[in-house]
Design a protein around this motif. Structure first.
Motif, PDB file in Angstrom:
ATOM      1  N   THR A   1       0.960  -1.262   0.002  1.00 19.99           N
ATOM      2  CA  THR A   1      -0.131   0.001  -0.002  1.00 19.99           C
ATOM      3  C   THR A   1       0.944   1.197  -0.051  1.00 19.99           C
ATOM      4  O   THR A   1       0.674   2.127  -0.804  1.00 19.99           O
TER       5      THR A   1
ATOM      6  N   CYS B   1       1.100   3.933  -2.929  1.00 20.97           N
ATOM      7  CA  CYS B   1       0.445   5.314  -2.658  1.00 20.97           C
ATOM      8  C   CYS B   1       1.562   6.409  -2.864  1.00 20.97           C
ATOM      9  O   CYS B   1       1.193   7.472  -2.783  1.00 20.97           O
TER      10      CYS B   1
ATOM     11  N   LEU C   1      -4.559   7.384   3.692  1.00 19.86           N
ATOM     12  CA  LEU C   1      -4.458   5.770   3.719  1.00 19.86           C
ATOM     13  C   LEU C   1      -5.250   5.170   4.797  1.00 19.86           C
ATOM     14  O   LEU C   1      -5.754   4.004   4.393  1.00 19.86           O
TER      15      LEU C   1
END
Length: 144
Positions: free
Chosen positions: A112, A116, A132
């Motif tokens: 992630t 991101c 997030l």
């Protein structure tokens, strides 16, 4: 952030440099990040005060390696900037929300953070953290 002291800023930087050092040493980035965020070393950094907070990134990396009986070499490599930002952001996140490193990793794992980085690294760190957390909440809602 309220109560964001010089010491906390320094620990964010040290953790960012620790993540960079893991890359430089050739460790698999996702494996290193998972091991660190779930480690006793990270838990020591989460404490209000622990001697580990006075250690440098080289010592922390050595302690982590000992704790997990060796870190995985090679494998998936992230960019240096991704590694620094991830380490810095995770430590800042702890100070911002008082969540443990283990909990933070559950919300935003290595994949992630890597995925991101491109869109989030230019944001204010608190905004990136909120984004997030929102991504995690959306994923959780879809899995219900």
């Amino acid at each position: 952030m309220k109560n964001f002291t010089l010491e906390k800023m320094q620990l964010c930087d040290i953790q960012g440099r620790l993540f960079e050092l893991a890359l430089k040493k050739g460790y698999d980035c996702p494996s290193f990040i998972e091991a660190f965020m779930n480690s006793r070393v990270a838990a020591c950094l989460d404490d209000v005060y622990d001697r580990m907070q006075w250690a440098g990134e080289e010592y922390m990396l050595e302690e982590l390696g000992d704790e997990v009986n060796g870190l995985k070499k090679a494998g998936t490599i992230f960019d240096n900037e991704v590694m620094y930002w991830t380490g810095y952001c995770y430590r800042y996140w702890h100070y911002y929300t008082n969540e443990s490193s283990k909990r933070i990793y559950t919300i935003a794992d290595a994949k992630t953070m890597n995925d991101c980085w491109q869109g989030f690294h230019t944001l204010d760190v608190e905004m990136a953290i909120e984004n997030l957390k929102e991504i995690y909440a959306q994923k959780q809602a879809m899995n219900i």
